[in-house]
Design a protein around this motif. Structure first.
Motif, PDB file in Angstrom:
ATOM      1  N   ASP A  46      66.026  13.636  -7.757  1.00  0.00           N
ATOM      2  CA  ASP A  46      65.272  14.478  -8.697  1.00  0.00           C
ATOM      3  C   ASP A  46      63.770  14.322  -8.492  1.00  0.00           C
ATOM      4  O   ASP A  46      63.029  15.307  -8.506  1.00  0.00           O
ATOM      5  N   LEU A  47      63.331  13.107  -8.288  1.00  0.00           N
ATOM      6  CA  LEU A  47      61.906  12.850  -8.063  1.00  0.00           C
ATOM      7  C   LEU A  47      61.442  13.469  -6.746  1.00  0.00           C
ATOM      8  O   LEU A  47      60.334  14.014  -6.651  1.00  0.00           O
ATOM      9  N   SER A  48      62.300  13.439  -5.726  1.00  0.00           N
ATOM     10  CA  SER A  48      61.922  14.004  -4.425  1.00  0.00           C
ATOM     11  C   SER A  48      61.691  15.518  -4.512  1.00  0.00           C
ATOM     12  O   SER A  48      60.966  16.079  -3.701  1.00  0.00           O
ATOM     13  N   ARG A  49      62.289  16.149  -5.490  1.00  0.00           N
ATOM     14  CA  ARG A  49      62.099  17.592  -5.675  1.00  0.00           C
ATOM     15  C   ARG A  49      60.695  17.926  -6.193  1.00  0.00           C
ATOM     16  O   ARG A  49      60.303  19.079  -6.201  1.00  0.00           O
ATOM     17  N   GLN A  50      59.974  16.917  -6.635  1.00  0.00           N
ATOM     18  CA  GLN A  50      58.623  17.120  -7.146  1.00  0.00           C
ATOM     19  C   GLN A  50      57.558  16.919  -6.066  1.00  0.00           C
ATOM     20  O   GLN A  50      56.367  17.059  -6.322  1.00  0.00           O
ATOM     21  N   VAL A  51      57.989  16.580  -4.856  1.00  0.00           N
ATOM     22  CA  VAL A  51      57.043  16.339  -3.756  1.00  0.00           C
ATOM     23  C   VAL A  51      56.606  17.684  -3.168  1.00  0.00           C
ATOM     24  O   VAL A  51      57.409  18.589  -2.994  1.00  0.00           O
ATOM     25  N   ALA A  52      55.318  17.769  -2.876  1.00  0.00           N
ATOM     26  CA  ALA A  52      54.752  18.978  -2.264  1.00  0.00           C
ATOM     27  C   ALA A  52      53.733  18.550  -1.213  1.00  0.00           C
ATOM     28  O   ALA A  52      53.233  17.429  -1.228  1.00  0.00           O
ATOM     29  N   VAL A  53      53.443  19.458  -0.287  1.00  0.00           N
ATOM     30  CA  VAL A  53      52.387  19.222   0.702  1.00  0.00           C
ATOM     31  C   VAL A  53      51.220  20.114   0.315  1.00  0.00           C
ATOM     32  O   VAL A  53      51.358  21.330   0.217  1.00  0.00           O
TER      33      VAL A  53
END
Length: 186
Positions: A46-53
């Motif tokens: 779930d936290l990885s879905r909040q990662v952006a570049v």
């Protein structure tokens, strides 16, 4: 029924039932711990879905409410960290950078560690975004896990004790009712 006969009859049965309770616990505990680990893995996903570049750099958009939810749940304190493949912290608790060992095989691994003097369980998740490798670690204290362990033990011991009690009562009643007619002709 004499004490000697009762003891010879009941001791082996009691031991068998106790050993059965221990084995039931030993078989049930890993399943409960695996379920707890996968809950931790779900948090990391779930936290990885909040990662952006953004502008060529990794970042995490984690609203304040989500950060607060991560920090404290019912029993445990949770913390997270994200870092790039060079080991540069993107977001979160820098103390989790101690988990930077390579992940071999799967895209995640579990680890035990001490944070702020308290034992923790962590999952480290390897992900990719726009050709960049990054890692997410989510860690929580073991209070909830220990509670699950204790309740699993209690949940298994009570039914086993009840079965043992009923079995012993049935045997005692059966032997007491069955022996007098056998011993009467003597």
């Amino acid at each position: 029924l004499g004490r000697g006969r009762s003891k010879r009859l009941l001791c082996p049965l009691t031991h068998i039932l106790l050993v059965g309770a221990v084995f039931a616990y030993l078989f049930a505990l890993p399943a409960a711990m695996t379920a707890y680990d996968f809950g931790l893995l779900n948090d990391a996903v779930d936290l990885s879905r909040q990662v952006a570049v953004r502008q060529g750099r990794l970042s995490i958009d984690l609203p304040l409410a989500a950060q607060e939810m991560l920090q404290v749940n019912n029993q445990d304190r949770e913390t997270y960290a994200a870092w790039d493949e060079s080991g540069n912290l993107v977001s979160g608790n820098p103390k989790l950078l101690q988990l930077r060992e390579p992940i071999i095989g799967n895209n995640h691994r579990f680890a035990d560690l001490a944070l702020d003097g308290e034992e923790n369980r962590a999952v480290i998740l390897r992900q990719w975004m726009d050709g960049k490798v990054y890692y997410i670690a989510v860690s929580h204290t073991l209070r909830g896990r220990n509670l699950v362990s204790g309740s699993t033990f209690a949940g298994l011991v009570f039914p086993e004790a009840l079965i043992a009690f009923v079995s012993l009562a049935v045997i005692l009643l059966g032997v007491r009712r069955g022996l007098p007619p056998v011993e009467a002709p003597r």
